[in-house]
Write a protein that holds these residues in place. Structure first.
Motif, short mmCIF file in Angstrom:
data_model
loop_
_atom_site.label_atom_id
_atom_site.label_comp_id
_atom_site.label_asym_id
_atom_site.label_seq_id
_atom_site.Cartn_x
_atom_site.Cartn_y
_atom_site.Cartn_z
N SER A 163 47.81 34.23 49.52
CA SER A 163 48.01 33.49 48.31
C SER A 163 47.02 33.36 47.35
CB SER A 163 48.36 31.89 48.53
OG SER A 163 47.38 31.27 49.51
N PHE A 164 45.83 33.09 47.77
CA PHE A 164 44.37 33.34 46.86
C PHE A 164 44.64 34.73 46.22
CE2 PHE A 164 40.04 34.46 46.22
CZ PHE A 164 39.71 33.72 45.27
N LEU A 165 44.63 35.80 47.05
CA LEU A 165 44.50 37.12 46.40
C LEU A 165 45.63 37.15 45.44
CD1 LEU A 165 43.75 39.07 49.75
CD2 LEU A 165 42.30 38.76 48.03
N ASP A 166 46.81 36.74 45.61
CA ASP A 166 47.96 37.07 44.72
C ASP A 166 47.73 36.22 43.44
OD1 ASP A 166 49.31 38.24 46.32
OD2 ASP A 166 50.44 36.64 47.25
N GLU A 167 46.94 35.03 43.68
CA GLU A 167 46.73 34.34 42.35
C GLU A 167 45.66 34.90 41.54
OE1 GLU A 167 46.04 29.67 40.38
OE2 GLU A 167 46.42 30.15 42.63
N PHE A 168 44.55 35.35 42.21
CA PHE A 168 43.60 36.15 41.67
C PHE A 168 44.00 37.27 40.84
CE2 PHE A 168 39.52 38.56 41.45
CZ PHE A 168 38.59 37.57 41.35
N ALA A 169 45.00 38.01 41.34
CA ALA A 169 45.54 39.46 40.88
C ALA A 169 46.35 38.76 39.56
CB ALA A 169 46.25 40.18 41.64
N GLU A 170 47.10 37.84 39.67
CA GLU A 170 48.01 37.19 38.58
C GLU A 170 47.16 36.92 37.30
OE1 GLU A 170 50.89 33.65 37.70
OE2 GLU A 170 51.14 34.54 39.83
N ARG A 171 46.03 36.28 37.76
CA ARG A 171 45.25 36.02 36.78
C ARG A 171 44.51 36.68 36.07
NH1 ARG A 171 44.29 30.39 36.04
NH2 ARG A 171 45.30 29.23 37.39
N LEU A 172 43.88 38.03 36.83
CA LEU A 172 43.31 39.23 36.05
C LEU A 172 44.62 40.01 35.48
CD1 LEU A 172 41.27 40.74 38.92
CD2 LEU A 172 40.49 39.93 36.52
N GLY A 173 45.64 39.65 35.99
CA GLY A 173 46.78 40.75 35.15
C GLY A 173 46.66 42.18 35.66
N HIS A 174 46.17 42.18 36.83
CA HIS A 174 46.36 43.69 37.33
C HIS A 174 46.19 43.39 38.99
CE1 HIS A 174 45.78 46.43 34.07
NE2 HIS A 174 44.89 45.20 33.48
N PRO A 175 46.95 44.22 39.62
CA PRO A 175 46.82 44.41 41.20
C PRO A 175 45.23 44.50 41.33
CG PRO A 175 48.17 46.04 40.56
CD PRO A 175 47.73 45.34 39.36
N VAL A 176 44.79 44.30 42.77
CA VAL A 176 43.31 44.25 43.02
C VAL A 176 43.49 44.76 44.54
CG1 VAL A 176 42.63 41.96 41.93
CG2 VAL A 176 43.39 41.82 44.26
N ALA A 177 42.18 45.49 44.50
CA ALA A 177 41.91 46.14 45.94
C ALA A 177 40.76 45.10 46.48
CB ALA A 177 41.24 47.32 45.70
N GLN A 178 40.68 44.81 48.06
CA GLN A 178 39.78 44.22 48.35
C GLN A 178 39.07 45.27 49.28
OE1 GLN A 178 39.79 40.25 51.31
NE2 GLN A 178 41.60 41.38 51.11
N VAL A 179 37.78 45.28 48.94
CA VAL A 179 36.95 46.10 49.47
C VAL A 179 35.90 45.48 50.35
CG1 VAL A 179 35.27 48.33 49.10
CG2 VAL A 179 37.18 47.97 47.47
N HIS A 180 35.61 45.56 51.75
CA HIS A 180 34.61 45.16 52.72
C HIS A 180 33.47 46.12 52.75
CE1 HIS A 180 37.54 42.04 53.68
NE2 HIS A 180 38.19 42.96 53.80
N VAL A 181 32.19 45.81 52.47
CA VAL A 181 31.22 46.32 52.67
C VAL A 181 29.91 45.94 53.34
CG1 VAL A 181 29.08 47.34 51.36
CG2 VAL A 181 31.27 47.23 50.23
N ASP A 182 29.39 46.51 54.63
CA ASP A 182 28.61 45.98 55.37
C ASP A 182 27.37 46.59 54.86
OD1 ASP A 182 30.19 44.66 57.32
OD2 ASP A 182 30.85 46.95 57.85
N LEU A 183 26.26 45.86 54.71
CA LEU A 183 24.87 46.22 54.17
C LEU A 183 23.90 46.41 55.34
CD1 LEU A 183 24.75 43.56 51.22
CD2 LEU A 183 25.40 46.01 51.17
#
Length: 183
Positions: A163-183
């Motif tokens: 639900s957060f990812l959906d709202e984030f994308a809606e507020r951006l106005g574009h679909p989002v990718a969620q990228v995980h990075v290990d440092l």
């Protein structure tokens, strides 16, 4: 515990008005208590200045007990320059064409030499000629290419709620990718 980042990236190479949109997203996150308004040295990039994690972050993740409240790098950093966002370990560089469904990863990733300096936003499938923003192609592992990125330091283990990812994308106005990075 290894340091890691979860990066939310709009699936568009050249986000119009990206700096203004980033400020609007940060205002929304601050209003929700997800991050602090003031910058502090809780980041993981460059000068380490970031918006520290706030108590409202517990509402937007699946496992709030795993949020990095006690870690020095726990904040949100904004990247507002053209960047390639891929996992740092075991990234396969595999991609497919949405039109002909052929594997075109090697050619696509080679084309990023033209994409990175902004000479183009698009890629043309060498198999069928389909042309689209590089983000419009199919990737086996989450990755994205954009002039805007939201880097959440240490939040990965907690897992964002859909639900957060959906709202984030809606507020951006574009679909989002969620990228995980290990440092």
């Amino acid at each position: 515990m290894a340091e890691q980042q979860t990066i939310l990236v709009p699936r568009i190479s050249s986000f119009p008005g990206h700096e203004a949109r980033a400020r609007a997203i940060v205002r929304w996150l601050v209003q929700q208590g997800i991050v602090d308004e003031r910058l502090s040295t809780c980041g993981g990039l460059g000068n380490r200045m970031a918006h520290a994690i706030g108590p409202g972050a517990r509402r937007v993740v699946e496992r709030p007990q795993l949020l990095p409240f006690d870690r020095p790098a726990n904040g949100l950093e904004i990247v507002s320059k053209r960047c390639i966002y891929t996992p740092t370990r075991d990234f396969l560089e595999e991609a497919g064409c949405p039109e002909c469904r052929q594997e075109i990863g090697e050619a696509l990733f080679d084309s990023l030499e033209e994409w990175m300096p902004g000479r183009t936003d698009n890629f043309i499938c060498p198999e069928c000629g389909h042309e689209d923003d590089v983000n419009g192609f199919l990737f086996l592992q989450p990755c994205a290419f954009s002039n805007l990125g939201f880097v959440f330091n240490g939040w990965g283990a907690a897992g964002f709620r859909q639900s957060f990812l959906d709202e984030f994308a809606e507020r951006l106005g574009h679909p989002v990718a969620q990228v995980h990075v290990d440092l």
